[in-house]
Design a protein around this motif. Structure first.
Motif, PDB file in Angstrom:
ATOM      1  N   THR A  45      -3.718   6.836  10.070  1.00 21.60           N
ATOM      2  CA  THR A  45      -2.964   6.143   9.072  1.00 21.60           C
ATOM      3  C   THR A  45      -3.610   4.625   8.931  1.00 21.60           C
ATOM      4  O   THR A  45      -4.433   4.234   9.677  1.00 21.60           O
ATOM      5  CB  THR A  45      -1.563   5.700   9.649  1.00 21.60           C
ATOM      6  OG1 THR A  45      -1.641   5.291  11.175  1.00 21.60           O
ATOM      7  CG2 THR A  45      -0.564   7.051   9.720  1.00 21.60           C
ATOM      8  N   ALA A  46      -3.039   3.978   7.958  1.00 18.23           N
ATOM      9  CA  ALA A  46      -3.717   2.596   7.767  1.00 18.23           C
ATOM     10  C   ALA A  46      -2.450   1.671   7.527  1.00 18.23           C
ATOM     11  O   ALA A  46      -1.156   2.185   6.896  1.00 18.23           O
ATOM     12  CB  ALA A  46      -4.471   2.456   6.519  1.00 18.23           C
ATOM     13  N   ARG A  47      -2.286   0.216   7.671  1.00 23.44           N
ATOM     14  CA  ARG A  47      -1.326  -0.594   7.342  1.00 23.44           C
ATOM     15  C   ARG A  47      -1.734  -1.413   5.962  1.00 23.44           C
ATOM     16  O   ARG A  47      -2.927  -1.750   6.167  1.00 23.44           O
ATOM     17  CB  ARG A  47      -1.221  -1.511   8.303  1.00 23.44           C
ATOM     18  CG  ARG A  47      -0.366  -0.963   9.492  1.00 23.44           C
ATOM     19  CD  ARG A  47       0.017  -1.981  10.457  1.00 23.44           C
ATOM     20  NE  ARG A  47      -0.851  -2.767  10.971  1.00 23.44           N
ATOM     21  CZ  ARG A  47      -0.768  -4.027  11.227  1.00 23.44           C
ATOM     22  NH1 ARG A  47       0.560  -4.735  11.224  1.00 23.44           N
ATOM     23  NH2 ARG A  47      -1.692  -4.929  11.459  1.00 23.44           N
ATOM     24  N   VAL A  48      -1.248  -1.488   5.150  1.00 26.95           N
ATOM     25  CA  VAL A  48      -1.493  -2.179   3.754  1.00 26.95           C
ATOM     26  C   VAL A  48      -0.758  -3.247   3.313  1.00 26.95           C
ATOM     27  O   VAL A  48       0.564  -2.997   3.582  1.00 26.95           O
ATOM     28  CB  VAL A  48      -1.941  -1.290   2.588  1.00 26.95           C
ATOM     29  CG1 VAL A  48      -2.890  -0.005   3.075  1.00 26.95           C
ATOM     30  CG2 VAL A  48      -0.573  -0.424   2.238  1.00 26.95           C
ATOM     31  N   GLU A  49      -1.157  -4.368   2.882  1.00 27.16           N
ATOM     32  CA  GLU A  49      -0.152  -5.110   1.988  1.00 27.16           C
ATOM     33  C   GLU A  49      -0.135  -4.901   0.821  1.00 27.16           C
ATOM     34  O   GLU A  49      -1.277  -4.963   0.252  1.00 27.16           O
ATOM     35  CB  GLU A  49      -0.673  -6.806   2.400  1.00 27.16           C
ATOM     36  CG  GLU A  49      -0.486  -6.984   4.100  1.00 27.16           C
ATOM     37  CD  GLU A  49      -1.269  -8.258   4.451  1.00 27.16           C
ATOM     38  OE1 GLU A  49      -0.740  -8.866   5.599  1.00 27.16           O
ATOM     39  OE2 GLU A  49      -1.911  -8.836   3.371  1.00 27.16           O
ATOM     40  N   VAL A  50       0.948  -5.026   0.133  1.00 27.89           N
ATOM     41  CA  VAL A  50       1.081  -4.693  -1.340  1.00 27.89           C
ATOM     42  C   VAL A  50       1.444  -5.890  -1.962  1.00 27.89           C
ATOM     43  O   VAL A  50       2.846  -6.449  -1.830  1.00 27.89           O
ATOM     44  CB  VAL A  50       2.241  -3.490  -1.750  1.00 27.89           C
ATOM     45  CG1 VAL A  50       2.333  -3.395  -2.964  1.00 27.89           C
ATOM     46  CG2 VAL A  50       1.919  -2.520  -0.879  1.00 27.89           C
ATOM     47  N   ALA A 107       2.363  -7.033  -4.930  1.00 25.74           N
ATOM     48  CA  ALA A 107       3.438  -7.086  -6.286  1.00 25.74           C
ATOM     49  C   ALA A 107       4.871  -6.862  -5.538  1.00 25.74           C
ATOM     50  O   ALA A 107       5.691  -6.780  -5.955  1.00 25.74           O
ATOM     51  CB  ALA A 107       3.140  -6.167  -7.350  1.00 25.74           C
ATOM     52  N   TRP A 108       4.733  -6.140  -4.096  1.00 27.19           N
ATOM     53  CA  TRP A 108       6.064  -5.816  -3.509  1.00 27.19           C
ATOM     54  C   TRP A 108       6.329  -7.152  -2.675  1.00 27.19           C
ATOM     55  O   TRP A 108       6.887  -7.944  -2.985  1.00 27.19           O
ATOM     56  CB  TRP A 108       5.708  -4.410  -2.697  1.00 27.19           C
ATOM     57  CG  TRP A 108       7.021  -4.089  -2.043  1.00 27.19           C
ATOM     58  CD1 TRP A 108       8.363  -3.773  -2.856  1.00 27.19           C
ATOM     59  CD2 TRP A 108       7.251  -3.791  -0.799  1.00 27.19           C
ATOM     60  NE1 TRP A 108       9.220  -3.402  -1.835  1.00 27.19           N
ATOM     61  CE2 TRP A 108       8.564  -3.326  -0.873  1.00 27.19           C
ATOM     62  CE3 TRP A 108       6.641  -3.873   0.231  1.00 27.19           C
ATOM     63  CZ2 TRP A 108       9.318  -2.707   0.449  1.00 27.19           C
ATOM     64  CZ3 TRP A 108       7.078  -3.588   1.440  1.00 27.19           C
ATOM     65  CH2 TRP A 108       8.381  -3.109   1.747  1.00 27.19           C
ATOM     66  N   ARG A 109       6.004  -6.913  -1.373  1.00 31.35           N
ATOM     67  CA  ARG A 109       6.206  -7.935  -0.207  1.00 31.35           C
ATOM     68  C   ARG A 109       4.968  -8.201   0.278  1.00 31.35           C
ATOM     69  O   ARG A 109       4.539  -7.305   1.292  1.00 31.35           O
ATOM     70  CB  ARG A 109       7.303  -7.389   0.673  1.00 31.35           C
ATOM     71  CG  ARG A 109       8.573  -7.339   0.069  1.00 31.35           C
ATOM     72  CD  ARG A 109       9.652  -6.741   0.996  1.00 31.35           C
ATOM     73  NE  ARG A 109      10.741  -6.421   0.237  1.00 31.35           N
ATOM     74  CZ  ARG A 109      11.627  -5.433   0.798  1.00 31.35           C
ATOM     75  NH1 ARG A 109      11.736  -5.534   2.006  1.00 31.35           N
ATOM     76  NH2 ARG A 109      12.895  -5.095  -0.162  1.00 31.35           N
ATOM     77  N   PRO A 110       4.082  -9.047  -0.035  1.00 32.82           N
ATOM     78  CA  PRO A 110       2.741  -9.380   0.413  1.00 32.82           C
ATOM     79  C   PRO A 110       2.616  -9.460   1.965  1.00 32.82           C
ATOM     80  O   PRO A 110       1.667  -9.615   2.759  1.00 32.82           O
ATOM     81  CB  PRO A 110       2.079 -10.487  -0.314  1.00 32.82           C
ATOM     82  CG  PRO A 110       3.184 -11.029  -0.911  1.00 32.82           C
ATOM     83  CD  PRO A 110       4.249 -10.019  -1.161  1.00 32.82           C
ATOM     84  N   ASP A 111       3.474  -9.995   2.588  1.00 28.27           N
ATOM     85  CA  ASP A 111       3.788 -10.345   4.114  1.00 28.27           C
ATOM     86  C   ASP A 111       4.370  -9.391   4.939  1.00 28.27           C
ATOM     87  O   ASP A 111       4.577  -9.420   6.085  1.00 28.27           O
ATOM     88  CB  ASP A 111       4.386 -11.812   4.128  1.00 28.27           C
ATOM     89  CG  ASP A 111       6.201 -11.725   3.652  1.00 28.27           C
ATOM     90  OD1 ASP A 111       6.324 -10.583   2.920  1.00 28.27           O
ATOM     91  OD2 ASP A 111       6.719 -12.630   3.950  1.00 28.27           O
ATOM     92  N   GLU A 112       4.496  -8.143   4.426  1.00 30.83           N
ATOM     93  CA  GLU A 112       5.186  -6.970   5.146  1.00 30.83           C
ATOM     94  C   GLU A 112       4.323  -5.661   5.068  1.00 30.83           C
ATOM     95  O   GLU A 112       4.594  -4.830   3.960  1.00 30.83           O
ATOM     96  CB  GLU A 112       6.525  -6.838   4.507  1.00 30.83           C
ATOM     97  CG  GLU A 112       7.414  -5.631   5.152  1.00 30.83           C
ATOM     98  CD  GLU A 112       8.654  -5.387   4.792  1.00 30.83           C
ATOM     99  OE1 GLU A 112       9.588  -4.283   4.972  1.00 30.83           O
ATOM    100  OE2 GLU A 112       9.367  -6.204   4.130  1.00 30.83           O
ATOM    101  N   PRO A 113       3.424  -5.495   5.846  1.00 34.52           N
ATOM    102  CA  PRO A 113       2.512  -4.475   5.804  1.00 34.52           C
ATOM    103  C   PRO A 113       3.297  -3.084   5.936  1.00 34.52           C
ATOM    104  O   PRO A 113       4.328  -3.064   6.498  1.00 34.52           O
ATOM    105  CB  PRO A 113       1.735  -4.547   7.019  1.00 34.52           C
ATOM    106  CG  PRO A 113       1.536  -6.134   7.283  1.00 34.52           C
ATOM    107  CD  PRO A 113       3.124  -6.644   6.837  1.00 34.52           C
ATOM    108  N   VAL A 114       2.799  -2.142   5.288  1.00 35.86           N
ATOM    109  CA  VAL A 114       3.373  -0.593   5.212  1.00 35.86           C
ATOM    110  C   VAL A 114       2.418   0.198   5.539  1.00 35.86           C
ATOM    111  O   VAL A 114       1.262   0.071   5.407  1.00 35.86           O
ATOM    112  CB  VAL A 114       3.904  -0.401   3.831  1.00 35.86           C
ATOM    113  CG1 VAL A 114       5.300  -1.257   3.236  1.00 35.86           C
ATOM    114  CG2 VAL A 114       2.879  -0.514   2.805  1.00 35.86           C
ATOM    115  N   THR A 115       2.949   1.225   6.384  1.00 35.63           N
ATOM    116  CA  THR A 115       2.110   2.192   6.847  1.00 35.63           C
ATOM    117  C   THR A 115       1.956   3.407   5.885  1.00 35.63           C
ATOM    118  O   THR A 115       2.690   4.082   5.106  1.00 35.63           O
ATOM    119  CB  THR A 115       2.701   2.810   7.977  1.00 35.63           C
ATOM    120  OG1 THR A 115       2.848   1.718   9.027  1.00 35.63           O
ATOM    121  CG2 THR A 115       1.881   3.923   8.529  1.00 35.63           C
TER     122      THR A 115
END
Length: 230
Positions: free
Chosen positions: A155-160, A162-170
């Motif tokens: 897996t990877a954690r990414v910052e999006v 245009a969504w919530r740049p301070d909330e990484p998603v897996t």
């Protein structure tokens, strides 16, 4: 004649998984982080036993199989949508309509995991809801930064942005590498572009597809320096 071999080695029994009752704890730990699920990590003799394990199922949130299913169904909605009659039936089911005779479209929904029989009656699945959301939501390109990767869980954690740049998603590490053509070791810290439903209410509803190299970012933008690799 005396045996020249030592005592026969017997592998210690592994503890059972406390959540499913069909697998060992070690197998479920591996299955949760594998798109092949528990089923893909046993021999033929045990496939039937673990085939329906909920610990690694695509219907169980946050398993690798679940993450892959969200991507698969989203791409299906965007790139190869189901026939109109099947979609109309799916929308009827989503709206709670009782459909006693679903007709020919139902098998098309069932085989794709979008609908199922519940007590003998057609019903939409969570994947079916994901499909409809992917059809109805606005999806747009957004900058994505890979924070880090975990090779053990793939897996990877990414910052999006245009969504919530301070909330990484897996997300699935191999999805990024396959889409972009980049080596896994080069991913941490890299900026990419991906398509996303940036109005998603939470991380579980956010689905990223189509990772690709991003255009060069302006110097100083969100910590990007002049000489930083893109």
């Amino acid at each position: 004649m005396d045996e020249t071999f030592g005592p026969e080695y017997v592998r210690p029994a592994q503890p059972d998984c406390t959540r499913c009752g069909c697998c060992t704890a070690a197998l479920c730990e591996k299955g949760r982080t594998s798109v092949m699920r528990c089923l893909g990590h046993v021999g033929d003799a045990f496939r039937e036993t673990v085939a329906s394990c909920p610990c690694s199922a695509e219907s169980t949130k946050h398993t690798s199989a679940w993450m892959l299913a969200q991507v698969r169904v989203t791409r299906l909605a965007q790139e190869l949508p189901i026939p109109e009659a099947a979609e109309l039936l799916l929308r009827d089911l989503a709206g709670g309509k009782v459909v006693a005779e679903p007709g020919e479209p139902f098998p098309q929904l069932k085989v794709r995991g979008l609908a199922q029989l519940v007590h003998g009656m057609p019903a939409i699945t969570p994947l079916g809801l994901t499909y409809l959301m992917a059809k109805d939501e606005v999806r747009a390109a957004t900058a994505v930064r890979v924070v880090d990767v975990d090779k053990k869980t793939r897996t990877a954690r990414v910052e999006v942005v245009a969504w919530r740049p301070d909330e990484p998603v897996t997300v699935l590490m191999d999805q990024i590498a396959t889409d972009s053509g980049l080596d896994v070791d080069s991913l941490p810290g890299r900026w990419l572009t991906a398509d996303a439903n940036c109005r998603a209410e939470n991380a579980d509803g956010l689905v990223l597809t189509g990772y690709r190299n991003s255009a060069p970012l302006p110097a100083g933008w969100m910590g990007v320096d002049d000489g930083e690799d893109q």
